[in-house]
Design an enzyme around this catalytic site. Structure first.
Site, PDB file in Angstrom:
ATOM      1  N   SER A 228       1.006  -6.773  12.341  1.00  0.00           N
ATOM      2  CA  SER A 228       1.130  -7.574  11.129  1.00  0.00           C
ATOM      3  C   SER A 228       2.386  -7.145  10.380  1.00  0.00           C
ATOM      4  CB  SER A 228      -0.065  -7.339  10.214  1.00  0.00           C
ATOM      5  OG  SER A 228      -0.001  -6.047   9.649  1.00  0.00           O
ATOM      6  N   ASP A 229       2.949  -8.061   9.589  1.00  0.00           N
ATOM      7  CA  ASP A 229       3.934  -7.595   8.624  1.00  0.00           C
ATOM      8  C   ASP A 229       3.176  -6.689   7.657  1.00  0.00           C
ATOM      9  OD1 ASP A 229       6.148  -7.060   7.131  1.00  0.00           O
ATOM     10  OD2 ASP A 229       6.730  -9.155   6.820  1.00  0.00           O
ATOM     11  N   TRP A 230       3.910  -5.873   6.938  1.00  0.00           N
ATOM     12  CA  TRP A 230       3.280  -4.826   6.112  1.00  0.00           C
ATOM     13  C   TRP A 230       2.437  -5.420   4.978  1.00  0.00           C
ATOM     14  CZ3 TRP A 230       5.223  -3.341  10.212  1.00  0.00           C
ATOM     15  CH2 TRP A 230       5.409  -2.012  10.565  1.00  0.00           C
ATOM     16  N   GLY A 231       1.152  -5.417   5.193  1.00  0.00           N
ATOM     17  CA  GLY A 231       0.260  -5.963   4.170  1.00  0.00           C
ATOM     18  C   GLY A 231      -0.055  -7.434   4.371  1.00  0.00           C
TER      19      GLY A 231
END
Ligand code: BGC
Length: 753
Positions: A228-231
């Site tokens: 995932s992208d961060w968050g």
């Protein structure tokens, strides 16, 4: 390491734990089974390896590294080998720093000049973005270090980036927003893919099964893991089932527990979890088994490499005889960027450079004076600074103004609000140009700017965000030690309002509708025949080139054949130089709305003065196809296509035509509301309906009673036109009882058989 065997020994908790990070940058270890933790790092044009403590947004506590040119610049090189070389250097530095994956390349499409992250992205054109991304990935991965192509997908604005839905139709996604990822997967098999923050048509990318599994894996054959992208995780359990293997950064254990609970309750098949763990461990092991921390990282050598790459990316936008500069001449460097260049953008890609070279430093020993002119910290220039710059300009033969966008104007996390440069810089350029007729502007920016002073300056050199050695590369280009050979990977509209996404960019609340469809960048400007400041693909040189003698391997092909296109490129000037031969394909007539031309091939070629060389391209079905939303596949419509070869999308040197015949028969379904025009275009359907049409001569041909032949011809034409748009059912109403409902049903059955 037998990964399947290890997984079989893991507890449910250990497996769930492996599906999220240990912290911001590491995967989790399972020590009792010998599973080691690995580290990932931003990327993509150098390392932002966090030093010790993980401070996600902190930019200053990463290790000293080398900042190569950002993607806005490297794309302009149109040079696969060069960006591959940069990838190799980054791969080596990853090995030295014990990083398993570098987080990049970033390949989102430059839909609007306003996107805050445009400087990190490659192009408005999906073909170019895909080719350059694949070359970069192959370069990095040749060093046994992984990449994470990002941000999948349609993440083309920063505004509301974690909640906004990019709403685009199927064809637009397939033709514009997906191909860069698709090409990279097919040609370079990135070890990982990073899914984006946004939703796509209402579904978060991080839990989008269609995107992460059907398209990415089943259709394109992706084999690595998705992070995932961060968050970017909203709902972890459906996300895992959709194909999101690794959540980054850590979820603090919260989502791991949800995964465990879902398996226990039967909501999630444990096999799905096992598969994700297997993918993550396979990639990690690939790095670990080939780790070479003893790989040297010669940062000084990379600094010089960075200068060489930047030199190949410079785009000479305009030159009325003033460049290259003569080393003997008195030259005034004006503008703070001459002393402190802007060479990278803000946010997660920001690199802590071990050194930088400004143009002023690089020009030491040359006949160069300096005036600051403006301060990047202020929007308004002090009158004294401008006066001082004007004096310097008057005293010199040539004035070079270093201008562009300050850091705060474009960054990850927010979008630009206009396409304008700071007012102080525009004012300075006007004042300098009024004082010295030989004014040159060097631009540092990650995305197009408006140039109200364009007609008043003699030359413009687009240096983009060219990395820490950009000053050295700029001086080489200005003085002709390097012959500029970059070409624009994006169109420069005259003003923001001209951009096709202008009316809907950013969206309303969380709905960002991609209303311009496939008409992004030059696909729009060329269709509209709209004036632009500089077209896609544009770039001048200190020498001149021509392309001629265009040859096709055939006049007719089917969509199963390939077409070979050969053209002779010649250097007709007096200096060695590199040209970017661009091949565009256009469908002359189509039933769907299509661009006039689309880039389907490019080659960068170095030629000595007077030298000429054949450049060859191979086109396959995809070069002619559009995405057909009935077939849910690429489709070529039978007909003529233009093959154009040029030095930009607006400078076509040679053109030819090829006829492509489709081997795919589109299945049509007719109803009583289908109109004659569509039926008449289908010979099989016509066979069924023809006899009836003939027997109804009244309606489909003769009008009777007219004596004047000319008048008859006109009314025939009108009649035919009226009939074209009539539905089949009108045969019943207008036949005076000759055609019944039953006959119509029978006919439809035969037509649809
Ligand atoms: C960015 C990514 C980046 C990640 C890790 C995110 O905010 O969108 O591009 O790789 O942070 O720093």
């Amino acid at each position: 390491m037998n990964i399947k065997e290890i997984i079989s020994q893991m507890t449910l908790e250990e497996k769930a734990g492996l599906c999220s990070g240990l912290d911001f940058w590491h995967t989790k270890p399972v020590e009792r089974l010998g599973v080691r933790s690995v580290m990932v790092s931003d990327g993509p044009h150098g390392l932002r390896k966090q030093d010790q403590k993980a401070d996600h947004l902190g930019m200053n506590d990463s290790i000293k590294a080398v900042c190569m040119p950002a993607a806005c610049a490297t794309a302009a090189s149109f040079d696969r080998e060069l960006i591959g070389r940069m990838g190799q250097a980054i791969g080596d530095s990853c090995q030295h720093e014990q990083l398993s994956v570098v987080l990049g390349p970033a390949v989102n499409i430059k839909r609007s000049p306003l996107c805050g992250r445009n400087f990190e992205y490659l192009s408005e054109d999906p073909y170019l973005a895909g080719e350059m991304a694949a070359a970069y990935i192959n370069g990095v991965q040749s060093r046994n270090v992984g990449t994470s192509i990002k941000h999948f997908a349609a993440n083309d604005q920063e505004h509301r980036r974690m909640s906004s839905s990019s709403n685009a139709d199927e064809r637009t996604l397939r033709e514009i927003y997906f191909p860069a990822f698709e090409t990279a997967v097919k040609k370079a098999q990135p070890w990982t893919v990073m899914c984006s923050y946004n939703k796509i048509n209402g579904v978060y990318a991080s839990q989008n099964h269609w995107l992460l599994t059907e398209v990415l894996r089943s259709e394109w054959g992706f084999e690595g893991y998705v992070m995932s992208d961060w968050g970017a995780v909203s709902d972890r359990v459906p996300g895992l089932a959709a194909g999101l293997d690794l959540e980054m950064p850590s979820s603090g254990g919260v989502n791991d527990r949800k995964i465990v609970a879902a398996v226990r309750s039967g909501e999630l098949d444990e096999a799905v979890l096992d598969r994700a763990v297997e993918r993550i461990l396979t990639v990690n092991e690939r790095y670990l088994a080939n780790a070479k921390p003893e790989t040297p990282w010669d940062q000084e050598a990379d600094h010089l490499l960075s200068a060489r790459i930047a030199g190949e990316c410079m785009v000479l936008l305009k030159n009325e005889g003033v460049l290259p500069l003569d080393k003997k001449d008195a030259v005034a460097f004006i503008g703070e960027f001459a002393a402190k260049p802007r060479f990278q953008g803000g946010g997660s890609s920001h690199i802590n450079c071990f050194k930088t070279t400004s143009a002023l430093e690089a020009a030491q020993g040359l006949n160069v004076t300096y005036a600051q002119g403006y301060s990047v910290a202020a929007d308004e220039a002090a009158d004294e600074s401008i006066a001082e710059a004007v004096e310097a300009a008057k005293a010199a033969k040539v004035a070079v103004v270093f201008a562009g966008l300050p850091d705060s104007y474009e960054s990850e996390g927010y979008d630009r609000t206009s396409m304008a440069m700071p007012a102080c810089q525009n004012r300075l350029i006007e004042a300098v140009a009024a004082a010295n007729p030989n004014t040159v502007v060097v631009l540092h920016n990650g995305s197009p700017v408006e140039m109200p002073w364009l007609s008043k300056v003699k030359a413009v050199l687009e240096a983009y965000l060219g990395g820490q050695a950009v000053g050295l590369a700029t001086v080489r280009a200005l003085y002709g030690d390097v012959n500029p050979s970059g070409h624009l990977a994006e169109s420069f509209p005259i003003k923001l309002e001209d951009n096709p996404s202008y009316l809907s960019y950013g969206g309303e609340a969380d709905e960002a509708d991609y209303r311009e469809g496939v008409f992004v960048g030059y696909r729009y400007y060329d269709k509209k025949r709209m004036d632009v400041a500089f077209p896609f693909g544009h770039g001048l040189s200190y020498t001149t080139f021509t392309y001629s003698d265009l040859r096709l391997s055939a006049d007719h092909i089917t969509d199963r054949d390939t077409l070979t296109v050969t053209v002779k490129a010649a250097n007709t000037g007096s200096r060695p130089g590199k040209t970017v031969v661009q091949l565009y394909v256009g469908d002359k007539q189509s039933t769907v709305f299509r661009p006039v031309r689309e880039l389907k091939g490019f080659e960068k070629v170095e030629l000595a003065p007077g030298e000429s060389r054949d450049v060859t391209f191979t086109l396959d079905k995809r070069a002619f196809a559009y995405w057909n939303t009935d077939l849910h596949d690429w489709h070529v419509e039978t007909g003529e296509f233009t093959i154009e070869v040029g030095q930009s999308s607006r400078a076509i040197d040679a053109a030819a035509t090829v006829t492509v015949t489709s081997t795919v028969k589109l299945k049509k379904h007719y109803t009583k509301d289908s109109i004659f025009m569509d039926i008449m275009a289908d010979p099989d359907a016509m066979k069924v309906i023809r006899p009836l049409m003939d027997s109804m001569g009244q309606m489909f041909g003769g009008h009777g009673g007219e004596s004047d032949a000319a008048h008859e011809a006109v009314t025939d034409e009108m009649g035919a036109a009226m009939v074209r748009y009539m539905p089949l059912r009108s045969m019943v109403s207008f036949s005076g009882g000759a055609v019944s409902d039953e006959m119509l049903d029978g006919m439809l059955q035969a037509m649809n058989a």
